[in-house]
Design an enzyme around this catalytic site. Structure first.
Site, short mmCIF file in Angstrom:
data_model
loop_
_atom_site.label_atom_id
_atom_site.label_comp_id
_atom_site.label_asym_id
_atom_site.label_seq_id
_atom_site.Cartn_x
_atom_site.Cartn_y
_atom_site.Cartn_z
N THR A 1 0.84 -1.19 0.00
CA THR A 1 0.00 0.00 0.00
C THR A 1 0.88 1.24 0.00
OG1 THR A 1 -1.94 1.01 1.01
CG2 THR A 1 -0.36 0.00 2.53
N LYS B 1 3.50 1.40 -4.00
CA LYS B 1 2.96 0.62 -5.12
C LYS B 1 3.80 0.77 -6.40
CE LYS B 1 -1.79 0.61 -3.46
NZ LYS B 1 -3.20 0.83 -3.77
#
Ligand code: ATR
Length: 271
Positions: free
Chosen positions: A62, A66
């Site tokens: 997250t 990413k």
């Protein structure tokens, strides 16, 4: 020893993913553990490698990692390539397979949980950052009548639309917020990060079609965007369903079976 999985982020203590995957594992009887791991801002790759070396089978990724996960992966699924970002890694020997389940999670939440059929609808995507990038292709695949990308920095919207030109027949249209005046959309998705600071976007009053849907990707709070949509009489959803659906898609990739998301979503909503 159960198979190990984790989510990497910074910050990470707020993450709901361990709870979601624990509920999936209990439901399916899969022997696995899933933990939240804080990676240093300058140490994501090292943290992922250490986890893989210590027997980790896969990981979610997250914010803000990413794009780094995208670069780190040795193999990419077509949807990860299209998103330019990876939120799911699978470790297989020396291979590091990168996938992106965010867009599929959004589309599934819209269709299966909210009963909203995207086909033939006028869709507006607000924002042109990482969150928006990840969902453009899955939205185009649903064949909306039109997809418009609007962003505060207009040029970024143009660049994002251009990246998908000719990819699925429908060319996304791009504009700034002022060009939205007088336009109406049946689905408005807020993929900006404005909700995190509870900032209102400068949206014109009649943007939301009657019987349309306003979708906020942020979850766990009522954002200014959600209040704007409510005030316009529009149906409103937050991003909790997308979170659960992207997790189910990752779980399926790792374990080869799809958990039922309805009971998990209900549990998360109940507290
Ligand atoms: P993410 O990965 O969450 O998408 P990002 O890549 O930093 O994060 O992108 C943030 C997005 O939210 C951008 O589209 C940004 O608009 P700009 O490109 O003009 O910066 C948008 N955004 C953030 N705060 C905003 C605000 N207060 N008003 C309008 N747009 C905002």
């Amino acid at each position: 020893m159960p198979d190990r999985y984790a989510v990497f982020g910074n910050p990470i203590s707020h993450s709901q993913s361990p709870r979601i995957h624990a509920l999936f594992a209990a439901q399916t009887g899969e022997e696995m553990s899933y933990e939240a791991l804080l990676a240093p801002l300058d140490g994501f790759a090292t943290a992922v490698r250490a986890f893989a070396m210590s027997g980790g089978r896969g990981a979610n990724v997250t914010l803000p990692f990413k794009e780094q996960a995208f670069c780190l992966a040795t193999e990419l699924t077509p949807r990860a390539k299209a998103a330019g970002a990876v939120n799911t890694l699978s470790f297989d020997g020396t291979a590091l397979r990168g996938d992106n389940t965010d867009g599929a999670g959004l589309v599934r939440d819209l269709k299966a949980n909210l009963g909203f059929d995207i086909a033939g609808k006028r869709v507006l995507l607000l924002g042109a950052g990482g969150a928006a990038h990840g969902v453009v292709l899955p939205l185009l695949d649903e064949q909306p009548a039109a997809l418009t990308i609007a962003n505060r920095t207009e040029e970024k919207a143009f660049r994002l639309a251009l990246a998908f030109a000719g990819r699925r027949g429908t060319l996304p249209e791009a504009c700034g917020f002022t060009a939205l005046t007088g336009r109406e959309f049946e689905l408005v998705i807020n993929a900006t990060s404005a909700g995190l600071s509870d900032t209102a976007l400068p949206l014109p009053p009649r943007l939301f079609a009657a019987r349309g849907l306003a979708y906020e990707m942020v979850y766990g709070r009522e954002t200014a965007f959600m209040r704007q949509a409510h005030a316009a009489g529009c149906r409103v959803a937050d991003g909790l369903g997308m979170l659960v659906e992207q997790a189910a898609e990752a779980f399926q990739g790792w374990r080869g079976m799809r958990p039922a998301t309805g009971p998990v979503l209900a549990r998360l909503k109940s507290r």
